[in-house]
Design an enzyme around this catalytic site. Sequence first.
Site, short mmCIF file in Angstrom:
data_model
loop_
_atom_site.label_atom_id
_atom_site.label_comp_id
_atom_site.label_asym_id
_atom_site.label_seq_id
_atom_site.Cartn_x
_atom_site.Cartn_y
_atom_site.Cartn_z
N CYS A 211 -5.96 1.83 5.93
CA CYS A 211 -6.49 0.54 6.56
C CYS A 211 -5.84 0.49 7.82
CB CYS A 211 -6.18 -0.46 5.37
SG CYS A 211 -4.70 -1.14 5.47
N GLU B 296 0.92 3.94 1.63
CA GLU B 296 1.32 4.11 3.26
C GLU B 296 2.57 3.48 3.61
OE1 GLU B 296 -1.62 3.43 1.93
OE2 GLU B 296 -3.14 4.10 3.32
N CYS C 29 -2.12 -0.17 7.74
CA CYS C 29 -1.23 1.25 7.66
C CYS C 29 -1.53 1.83 8.60
CB CYS C 29 -1.73 1.73 6.05
SG CYS C 29 -1.29 0.68 4.48
N HIS D 156 1.05 -1.18 0.10
CA HIS D 156 0.02 0.04 -0.18
C HIS D 156 0.92 1.26 -0.01
CE1 HIS D 156 -3.95 -1.86 1.77
NE2 HIS D 156 -3.53 -2.58 0.91
#
Lengths: 143, 143
Positions: A77, A49, A80, A47
């Site tokens: 999420c 992040e 993260c 992801h």
Amino acid sequence: MELALAEARAAEARGEVPIGAVVVASTGEVLARAGNEVEARNDPTAHAELLVIRAAGEKLGAPRLVDCDLYVTLEPCAMCATAASFARLRRIVFGAYDPKGGGVEHGPRIFAQPTCHHAPEVVGGVSASQAEILLKGFFAARR
Amino acid sequence: MELALAEARAAEARGEVPIGAVVVASTGEVLARAGNEVEARNDPTAHAELLVIRAAGEKLGAPRLVDCDLYVTLEPCAMCATAASFARLRRIVFGAYDPKGGGVEHGPRIFAQPTCHHAPEVVGGVSASQAEILLKGFFAARR
């Protein structure tokens, strides 16, 4: 947030879910910027992040990003958000809220858990409409 | 779990928190093994579980580890549990329970969240005493 949106657009152009993130030091220096790379890396943890947290730690030579801020186009999420807590980020500024997959203001609300050791300041909804248009367009094209 | 414990011991020898993890395919093949590398990599996300999930995805050439199992010496945190869900792992076998930092049986209980799309089967407490002895020894030596 403009840089994060640019990374989201670049991710979309690569066939990734259009989410982008940036880590900024307290001096204003951009330490890392990335878009999602789950498909390109065959990595479910790639992801935006996580990629910028990892890159910023490498750049600073420290696993804690003290006084650094994360800008990301979508509510993080749970994975993260937990990583942001471990990284001791000062502030998270995110774009669109994510009732289905978010872990900050929705779902497990990671920073509100009694076992959470560090809760960054959170500012949600910044440039949300631009992030939403990107995401809606992406998923509509794939249906 | 013996391999995961060996990785935990190797992590301790490097000055890392002694936690180890292994991803095994349904054929029994070990796809990835790792211990914590947070300090060595200056990466707050370099938990053993995330490292093996990333490495197994790279090895399989897919971001989803269908029919694969994760063995880890300590109950995964919320970050690693969420990553395991994204990776579509079939089963998680963990050693010691972690009331302070765990995210599976404690805290945000990631797989019990209504927004969790995939919940691996979970078996906890396997070889727990060996994992606990490692962790307690590590933290006692640092006090």
